[in-house]
Design a protein around this motif. Structure first.
Motif, PDB file in Angstrom:
ATOM      1  N   THR A 256    -107.770   8.474-140.620  1.00 54.12           N
ATOM      2  CA  THR A 256    -106.893   8.140-139.769  1.00 54.12           C
ATOM      3  C   THR A 256    -106.847   6.818-138.989  1.00 54.12           C
ATOM      4  O   THR A 256    -105.886   6.206-138.572  1.00 54.12           O
ATOM      5  N   VAL A 257    -107.770   6.144-139.034  1.00 50.87           N
ATOM      6  CA  VAL A 257    -108.058   4.787-138.402  1.00 50.87           C
ATOM      7  C   VAL A 257    -107.348   3.974-139.343  1.00 50.87           C
ATOM      8  O   VAL A 257    -106.607   3.135-138.805  1.00 50.87           O
ATOM      9  N   ALA A 258    -107.417   3.928-140.434  1.00 54.53           N
ATOM     10  CA  ALA A 258    -106.912   3.189-141.621  1.00 54.53           C
ATOM     11  C   ALA A 258    -105.229   3.419-141.395  1.00 54.53           C
ATOM     12  O   ALA A 258    -104.549   2.466-141.232  1.00 54.53           O
ATOM     13  N   TRP A 259    -105.053   4.689-141.287  1.00 53.58           N
ATOM     14  CA  TRP A 259    -103.431   5.164-141.191  1.00 53.58           C
ATOM     15  C   TRP A 259    -102.996   4.405-139.870  1.00 53.58           C
ATOM     16  O   TRP A 259    -102.061   3.848-139.648  1.00 53.58           O
ATOM     17  N   ALA A 260    -103.627   4.737-138.793  1.00 51.90           N
ATOM     18  CA  ALA A 260    -103.093   4.154-137.407  1.00 51.90           C
ATOM     19  C   ALA A 260    -103.184   2.525-137.363  1.00 51.90           C
ATOM     20  O   ALA A 260    -102.077   1.933-136.904  1.00 51.90           O
ATOM     21  N   ALA A 261    -104.114   1.683-137.872  1.00 52.31           N
ATOM     22  CA  ALA A 261    -103.788   0.491-138.074  1.00 52.31           C
ATOM     23  C   ALA A 261    -102.371   0.092-138.930  1.00 52.31           C
ATOM     24  O   ALA A 261    -102.130  -0.926-138.405  1.00 52.31           O
ATOM     25  N   GLU A 262    -102.361   0.855-139.954  1.00 58.80           N
ATOM     26  CA  GLU A 262    -101.108   0.681-140.651  1.00 58.80           C
ATOM     27  C   GLU A 262     -99.874   0.734-139.694  1.00 58.80           C
ATOM     28  O   GLU A 262     -98.852   0.341-140.015  1.00 58.80           O
ATOM     29  N   HIS A 263     -99.850   1.658-138.708  1.00 62.96           N
ATOM     30  CA  HIS A 263     -98.834   1.835-137.800  1.00 62.96           C
ATOM     31  C   HIS A 263     -98.889   1.258-136.552  1.00 62.96           C
ATOM     32  O   HIS A 263     -98.356   1.483-135.462  1.00 62.96           O
ATOM     33  N   GLY A 264     -99.531   0.016-136.471  1.00 64.98           N
ATOM     34  CA  GLY A 264     -99.477  -0.804-135.054  1.00 64.98           C
ATOM     35  C   GLY A 264    -100.564  -0.625-134.265  1.00 64.98           C
ATOM     36  O   GLY A 264    -100.422  -1.591-133.116  1.00 64.98           O
ATOM     37  N   VAL A 265    -101.519   0.209-134.571  1.00 65.52           N
ATOM     38  CA  VAL A 265    -102.671   0.398-133.332  1.00 65.52           C
ATOM     39  C   VAL A 265    -103.663  -0.593-133.774  1.00 65.52           C
ATOM     40  O   VAL A 265    -104.131  -0.813-134.886  1.00 65.52           O
ATOM     41  N   ARG A 266    -104.091  -1.630-132.588  1.00 67.94           N
ATOM     42  CA  ARG A 266    -105.257  -2.462-132.886  1.00 67.94           C
ATOM     43  C   ARG A 266    -106.413  -1.838-132.771  1.00 67.94           C
ATOM     44  O   ARG A 266    -106.820  -0.946-131.870  1.00 67.94           O
ATOM     45  N   PHE A 267    -107.498  -2.271-133.498  1.00 70.53           N
ATOM     46  CA  PHE A 267    -108.863  -1.824-132.980  1.00 70.53           C
ATOM     47  C   PHE A 267    -109.916  -3.201-132.851  1.00 70.53           C
ATOM     48  O   PHE A 267    -109.799  -4.274-133.450  1.00 70.53           O
ATOM     49  N   VAL A 268    -110.573  -3.117-131.862  1.00 73.77           N
ATOM     50  CA  VAL A 268    -111.544  -4.011-131.370  1.00 73.77           C
ATOM     51  C   VAL A 268    -112.851  -3.546-131.239  1.00 73.77           C
ATOM     52  O   VAL A 268    -113.099  -2.397-130.733  1.00 73.77           O
ATOM     53  N   ALA A 269    -113.779  -4.371-131.211  1.00 72.23           N
ATOM     54  CA  ALA A 269    -115.222  -3.893-130.782  1.00 72.23           C
ATOM     55  C   ALA A 269    -116.001  -4.909-129.863  1.00 72.23           C
ATOM     56  O   ALA A 269    -115.691  -6.373-130.049  1.00 72.23           O
ATOM     57  N   HIS A 270    -116.648  -4.383-129.099  1.00 73.82           N
ATOM     58  CA  HIS A 270    -117.346  -5.222-128.103  1.00 73.82           C
ATOM     59  C   HIS A 270    -118.860  -4.791-128.074  1.00 73.82           C
ATOM     60  O   HIS A 270    -119.050  -3.730-127.746  1.00 73.82           O
ATOM     61  N   GLN A 271    -119.660  -5.878-127.777  1.00 76.64           N
ATOM     62  CA  GLN A 271    -121.348  -5.512-127.824  1.00 76.64           C
ATOM     63  C   GLN A 271    -121.717  -5.786-126.546  1.00 76.64           C
ATOM     64  O   GLN A 271    -121.525  -6.726-125.885  1.00 76.64           O
ATOM     65  N   ALA A 272    -122.660  -4.628-126.066  1.00 77.91           N
ATOM     66  CA  ALA A 272    -123.311  -4.862-124.824  1.00 77.91           C
ATOM     67  C   ALA A 272    -124.603  -5.168-125.050  1.00 77.91           C
ATOM     68  O   ALA A 272    -125.372  -4.879-125.882  1.00 77.91           O
ATOM     69  N   GLU A 273    -125.246  -6.125-124.179  1.00 75.36           N
ATOM     70  CA  GLU A 273    -126.696  -6.160-124.063  1.00 75.36           C
ATOM     71  C   GLU A 273    -127.066  -5.128-123.087  1.00 75.36           C
ATOM     72  O   GLU A 273    -126.773  -4.658-121.952  1.00 75.36           O
ATOM     73  N   VAL A 274    -128.175  -4.328-123.495  1.00 79.00           N
ATOM     74  CA  VAL A 274    -128.693  -3.194-122.783  1.00 79.00           C
ATOM     75  C   VAL A 274    -130.225  -3.565-122.306  1.00 79.00           C
ATOM     76  O   VAL A 274    -130.979  -3.549-123.161  1.00 79.00           O
TER      77      VAL A 274
END
Length: 232
Positions: free
Chosen positions: A198-216
């Motif tokens: 579903t992520v791959a399908w959503a990306a093809e239909h205009g949804v952006r995916f980003v990742a951000h990392q926290a220091e814990v």
């Protein structure tokens, strides 16, 4: 983000019934605490691991203490999913998360249908963007991945975001990685193949995916950097 006081370090005995955990304090006493994480906590619930717990002064709570983070192989992992949105909101306001341009307004908990809402509506120079945030506590061999258990809710949010993207709005998913031992992020196809598809399908239909990392750290969690996100 500073954790609420008082906090203290304990040792995990077990996590059970999804929302409970038993920990042992330095004096040997055993305490049952609330576990604010509905996932499997794969890779961050090993008995004997150091944990950080915080105490609430709410007299209505059955369990005063809350599990905040777990240490695995020397790495602190934030598992309190209820803090994720505040953590992301803080980083958006400070400009640490800059994927959406200069932000003029952030609205949390935006209703998008009669049965659902998304985490944020971000208004910026580039227009409005609907944003869903996912807490990512799982990482294996340097790869952070979501989810750590099968999620029908996560796939539902992706369908809603696709509808918004096709209506001309910005639509995005942000994976908040609360551990420092990952270098990339991707969908956990080995755990939930339907979500990954579903992520791959959503990306093809205009949804952006980003990742951000926290220091814990035992008293503080701060988003510091973006990580590459790979669809496959």
């Amino acid at each position: 983000m500073l954790l609420p006081e008082p906090c203290q370090i304990a040792t995990l005995l077990r996590r059970y019934q999804r929302f409970l955990a038993d920990v042992v304090l330095d004096d040997g006493s055993v305490l049952t605490v609330h576990c604010p994480n509905s996932g499997s906590m794969r890779g961050c619930s090993t008995p004997g691991s150091p944990v950080v717990i915080s105490r609430s002064d709410n007299p209505k709570r059955k369990y005063a203490w809350t599990l905040e983070m777990v240490q695995e192989h020397g790495v602190w992992i934030g598992i309190h999913t209820g803090r994720t949105n505040s953590l992301v909101h803080e980083a958006l306001c400070q400009g640490v998360i800059s994927d959406f341009g200069a932000i003029t307004r952030i609205t949390p908990e935006v209703v998008v249908s009669t049965k659902s809402r998304l985490d944020f509506l971000i208004e910026s120079e580039g227009g409005p963007t609907y944003l869903e945030v996912k807490n990512c506590s799982l990482a294996e061999e340097g790869v952070a991945s979501f989810p750590d258990a099968v999620t029908t809710r996560g796939a539902k949010h992706l369908h809603e975001l696709v509808q918004l993207a096709e209506a001309g709005f910005g639509a995005a998913v942000l994976f908040c990685i609360q551990r420092s031992d990952a270098i990339v992020c991707r969908p956990a196809a080995h755990i939930d193949p339907l979500y990954a598809e579903t992520v791959a399908w959503a990306a093809e239909h205009g949804v952006r995916f980003v990742a951000h990392q926290a220091e814990v750290h035992p008293r503080e969690i701060v988003i510091r950097r973006s990580l590459p996100f790979f669809i496959h």
